[in-house]
Scaffold this motif. Structure first.
Motif, PDB file in Angstrom:
ATOM      1  N   HIS A 120      -5.328  -8.223 -10.919  1.00  9.47           N
ATOM      2  CA  HIS A 120      -4.870  -6.952 -10.769  1.00  9.47           C
ATOM      3  C   HIS A 120      -3.320  -6.929 -10.318  1.00  9.47           C
ATOM      4  O   HIS A 120      -2.467  -6.090 -10.970  1.00  9.47           O
ATOM      5  CB  HIS A 120      -5.537  -5.843  -9.880  1.00  9.47           C
ATOM      6  CG  HIS A 120      -6.818  -5.517 -10.100  1.00  9.47           C
ATOM      7  ND1 HIS A 120      -7.761  -5.251  -8.990  1.00  9.47           N
ATOM      8  CD2 HIS A 120      -7.579  -5.809 -10.973  1.00  9.47           C
ATOM      9  CE1 HIS A 120      -8.927  -4.836  -9.462  1.00  9.47           C
ATOM     10  NE2 HIS A 120      -8.976  -5.331 -10.866  1.00  9.47           N
TER      11      HIS A 120
ATOM     12  N   GLU B 230       0.861   0.969 -16.866  1.00 13.83           N
ATOM     13  CA  GLU B 230      -0.345   0.877 -16.222  1.00 13.83           C
ATOM     14  C   GLU B 230      -0.122   1.690 -14.828  1.00 13.83           C
ATOM     15  O   GLU B 230      -1.033   2.472 -14.315  1.00 13.83           O
ATOM     16  CB  GLU B 230      -0.658  -0.698 -15.880  1.00 13.83           C
ATOM     17  CG  GLU B 230      -1.192  -1.175 -17.178  1.00 13.83           C
ATOM     18  CD  GLU B 230      -2.478  -0.792 -17.836  1.00 13.83           C
ATOM     19  OE1 GLU B 230      -3.382  -0.517 -17.105  1.00 13.83           O
ATOM     20  OE2 GLU B 230      -2.459  -0.515 -19.034  1.00 13.83           O
TER      21      GLU B 230
ATOM     22  N   ILE C  58      -2.469   4.882 -13.849  1.00 17.83           N
ATOM     23  CA  ILE C  58      -3.639   4.801 -12.788  1.00 17.83           C
ATOM     24  C   ILE C  58      -3.334   6.271 -12.059  1.00 17.83           C
ATOM     25  O   ILE C  58      -4.350   6.917 -11.595  1.00 17.83           O
ATOM     26  CB  ILE C  58      -3.225   3.817 -11.784  1.00 17.83           C
ATOM     27  CG1 ILE C  58      -3.798   2.565 -12.562  1.00 17.83           C
ATOM     28  CG2 ILE C  58      -3.861   3.928 -10.387  1.00 17.83           C
ATOM     29  CD1 ILE C  58      -3.229   1.152 -11.810  1.00 17.83           C
TER      30      ILE C  58
ATOM     31  N   SER D   7      -8.763  -0.518 -17.726  1.00 15.62           N
ATOM     32  CA  SER D   7      -8.189  -1.642 -16.907  1.00 15.62           C
ATOM     33  C   SER D   7      -8.907  -3.041 -17.237  1.00 15.62           C
ATOM     34  O   SER D   7      -8.342  -4.092 -17.304  1.00 15.62           O
ATOM     35  CB  SER D   7      -8.777  -1.327 -15.327  1.00 15.62           C
ATOM     36  OG  SER D   7      -8.343  -0.313 -14.769  1.00 15.62           O
TER      37      SER D   7
END
Length: 198
Positions: free
Chosen positions: A143, A152, A156, A186
């Protein structure tokens, strides 16, 4: 250092350097490494020593399979969300937004995990939640790589806001679907990082 992305998957962990960095003897470093070995975050090879665990594609696929099954069960067991719980989730997502604006990938990762587990810990399935947290731990070093991307981080935040709104409507199956899509995106991003590049 592992969860924060300072030590990357496959990177060797030298006990002497860690002892010097943390101003301790090698004994607590060895104890910490043994604990991390038991959790699966590090591996040990004879004549090489300890290194950050590196997942292969099959292992990664299994992690996401377990997350799909277990997180869906957790969401289906959630009680109707109280206003204060929804407020806390919104506060955490706002904090992620602030960290994202600062490009603080470490804070984004930690707050992202806190967001999800604030939701999950409302479930009566406490042992299942604990197991999901262990599974998350194995993927956390990866991550660190993908949340460094601004796109990203924005995704989120947007998807978290949708989750809070759906949870507030007590739309359990809608939330299960949102979470599945969230994980799938993801997973796709992480798969692209694991895939060999020409």
């Amino acid at each position: 250092m592992i969860v924060g992305g300072e030590l990357l998957p496959g990177q060797q962990i030298r006990q002497e350097q860690m002892a010097e960095r943390f101003s301790v003897s090698r004994l607590p470093i060895r104890e910490a490494l043994r604990h991390l070995l038991a959790t699966g975050l590090v591996t040990h090879q004879y004549n090489f020593g300890f290194s950050v665990a590196r997942l292969n594609q099959a292992e990664f696929d299994q992690l996401y399979l377990m997350r799909d099954l277990l997180e869906s069960a957790i969401i289906r067991s959630l009680p109707e969300a109280k206003p204060r719980h929804l407020e806390r989730l919104t506060e955490l997502n706002d904090a992620i937004s602030v960290a994202a604006e600062r490009a603080d990938a470490g804070a984004v990762r930690q707050l992202n995990k806190e967001f999800h587990f604030t939701m999950f810990r409302d479930s009566p399935l406490s042992l299942v939640v604990d197991e999901v947290e262990r599974i998350w731990g194995w993927a956390m070093p990866y991550h660190a790589v993908f949340v460094s991307d601004s796109g990203e981080r924005s995704r989120i935040i947007t998807e978290h806001a949708q989750m809070v709104e759906t949870l507030g409507r007590n739309d359990v199956e809608g939330l299960v679907q949102l979470m599945m899509n969230h994980r799938a995106k993801s997973e796709a991003r992480l798969n692209s990082l694991l895939s060999p590049h020409p």
